[in-house]
Motif scaffolding. Sequence first.
Motif, short mmCIF file in Angstrom:
data_model
loop_
_atom_site.label_atom_id
_atom_site.label_comp_id
_atom_site.label_asym_id
_atom_site.label_seq_id
_atom_site.Cartn_x
_atom_site.Cartn_y
_atom_site.Cartn_z
N LEU A 175 -14.62 -34.00 55.08
CA LEU A 175 -15.68 -34.82 55.67
C LEU A 175 -15.86 -36.12 54.90
O LEU A 175 -16.02 -37.19 55.51
N ASP A 176 -15.82 -36.06 53.59
CA ASP A 176 -15.92 -37.28 52.78
C ASP A 176 -14.79 -38.25 53.10
O ASP A 176 -15.00 -39.46 53.23
N GLN B 246 -13.08 -38.43 55.86
CA GLN B 246 -13.26 -38.97 57.20
C GLN B 246 -14.38 -40.01 57.24
O GLN B 246 -14.27 -41.01 57.94
N ILE B 247 -15.44 -39.78 56.48
CA ILE B 247 -16.55 -40.73 56.45
C ILE B 247 -16.11 -42.06 55.88
O ILE B 247 -16.54 -43.13 56.34
N ILE C 210 -14.75 -44.41 58.60
CA ILE C 210 -15.52 -44.67 59.82
C ILE C 210 -15.72 -46.16 60.07
O ILE C 210 -15.52 -46.64 61.19
#
Length: 85
Positions: free
Chosen positions: A42-43, A45-46, A49
């Motif tokens: 998740l990190d 992917q963030i 963004i």
Amino acid sequence: MQIIAALQAAVTAASLDFEPTAAELDAIEQEMPLIQAEVELLDAQIMTIDRPANELDTRRVRRARRRVLAVRRALANTAADEVAG
């Protein structure tokens, strides 16, 4: 006229005030490597963004995905071994 009443006791805040059991804590501890791997994914992917992903970002996301899959496979194999053995 037929009266309809609840079959279960009402849920209140007092009924939800309890600590996790030892078995629940053990399950969370066993899944902690997967939780950490998913947080890393998740990190990664963030970070991509709000900007175009460069090669380093792409590798970071791909590496994090592979780690999540590896940890899931290890947990599944562990669970299968416990059931079989």
